[in-house]
Design an enzyme around this catalytic site. Structure first.
Site: not given
Ligand code: RNT
Ligand code: ZN
Length: 416
Positions: A184, A225, A227, A258, A261, A285, A293, A295, A323
């Protein structure tokens, strides 16, 4: 501990809709989730060279007890793993290298800097996954890495990616289970770009250079990955969904989806069956965005149940990973809550009256399908989950938090 009361009645209730609880419990052993190391120390890693996290990643909160050293992180993770049913994997980032106080640039990292992680994983009998770190670094400060306009900066990051693939392969070889190395990059722009195409062409050729060295897929799998946007890359992200879906399909590698994302109302569950035919495999993820986003720690939401359902139905080419990062609560508890939530969702998926739902659908009886979906929501999953915890030797829902509290008192609270 004995079988929780009500388990026999629960089995009967599931049998009533054609679901075999014993078979579901046996299947749970097939789901090794890739638990992310970075929840344990707020994505800090061990480089300690003062670079801000950056890359649009933001960890908020100041709950005491974050791991400060590799040993602390391993001890904390071990505590969490002991409270999560089943045998799982652990996902490392390059910034978690152990260089014994020496400055080792990211383009020079090697398997030797992860030897203690491999020993630890080997002793626990778990696999490792890996992530090159394209943020928290002076060469990432401009917001561009593999797509940077400067060939020298791109070269540095290409070498980092190559080094990380070799490290990933060393994990797979040592631990006997293919490591997913997930790329990523934060690359993007805060405001409207004049040139959307140039950075994408550069990212494409950087990735090709990074992936040029053939590596046995039984040891290491490449993954990218995408986004939609990040903090500081609101207007343009080079590695968008379309870009990486195309890239992963064209190069025969894995795609990471993810949950945070995409647009706030756009889930990843539906993307699993839509993208799986085109890519080597999918890494999920699993995260929880709140308005963006963000998290947040994964919890048992409808979104999570959808993701787990589609992931389970898709089969073994889909890998579950976590994640998220929250520094406002006990970090061991954060690992445990998110991992257990994902496993509960997987168990619920395995306990779904899938055959009956499909039969109703095939017969065109959408009334029956909808009615049964609603009935299925009320099935007694909780007691089956408690039995799963009992059989795997971990505390039940009422029991695990007191173990974390004890650990907090004896260990985490001593950290300055
Ligand atoms: C970032 C991505 C990525 C990170 C990690 C820490 O938007 O989701 O996967 O969260 O690599
Ligand atoms: Zn991620």
């Amino acid at each position: 501990m004995s079988t929780p009361s009500g388990f026999t009645e629960a089995c009967e209730a599931f049998a009533g809709v054609g679901v075999d609880v014993e078979a579901a419990l046996v299947s749970m052993a097939n789901y090794a989730i890739s638990i992310h190391c970075w929840q344990g120390d707020d994505v800090r890693g061990f480089e300690h060279d003062g670079a801000a996290l950056g890359g649009g990643l933001a960890v908020t909160g100041s709950y005491p007890g974050a791991a400060r050293t590799p040993d602390e992180l391993r001890t904390d993770a071990a505590k969490a793993l002991d409270l999560i049913p089943g045998r799982h994997r652990f996902s490392l980032h390059a910034i978690y290298a152990e260089t014994d106080g020496k400055k080792v640039e990211r383009d020079s990292l090697g398997p030797e800097h992860f030897a203690r992680w491999v020993d630890w994983a080997g002793r626990r009998g778990i696999g490792l996954d890996f992530n090159p770190t394209f943020f928290a670094h002076r060469f990432a400060a401009s917001g561009m890495t593999l797509a940077h306009a400067d060939a020298g900066v791109r070269e540095f990051w290409i070498e980092h990616a190559k080094a990380c693939r070799r490290i990933g392969a060393s994990f797979g070889r040592a631990l006997g289970s293919a490591c997913v190395t997930n790329v990523w990059v934060p690359d993007g722009m805060k405001d409207t770009p004049a040139d959307r195409r140039g950075p994408r062409e550069r990212l494409l050729s950087s990735l090709d250079a990074a992936l040029a060295e053939p590596i046995d897929r039984s040891f290491q799998r490449d993954c990218v990955e995408p986004k939609l946007f990040g903090i500081g890359s609101e207007s343009y992200v080079v590695g968008s969904h379309e870009f990486y879906l195309g890239y992963a399909a064209a190069r025969g590698i894995m795609l990471c989806l993810d949950a945070g994302h995409y647009h706030p109302t756009e889930g990843i569950a539906d993307k699993i069956s839509a993208t799986l035919p085109w890519v080597e495999g999918i890494l999920l993820h699993v995260s929880r965005g709140v308005r963006w986003d963000s998290d947040h720690v994964v919890t048992l939401t409808d979104d999570l149940r959808e993701i787990a359902g589609e992931g389970v139905r898709a089969g073994e080419r889909v890998r579950f990973g976590l994640d998220y990062f929250d520094a406002s609560i006990n970090r061991v508890a954060a690992w445990v809550i998110g991992s257990r939530a994902l496993l509960k969702a997987i168990l619920i998926a395995l306990l779904s009256p899938r055959e009956r739902l499909q039969a109703a659908e095939s017969a065109g009886d959408f009334t029956e399908r909808l009615a049964l979906q609603e009935t299925a929501r009320m099935l007694p999953f909780g007691v089956v989950w408690e039995e799963h915890c009992r059989r795997t030797g971990v505390p039940d829902e009422a029991g695990w938090l007191s173990e974390v509290r004890r650990y907090e008192r004896d260990e985490l609270s001593r950290r300055g």
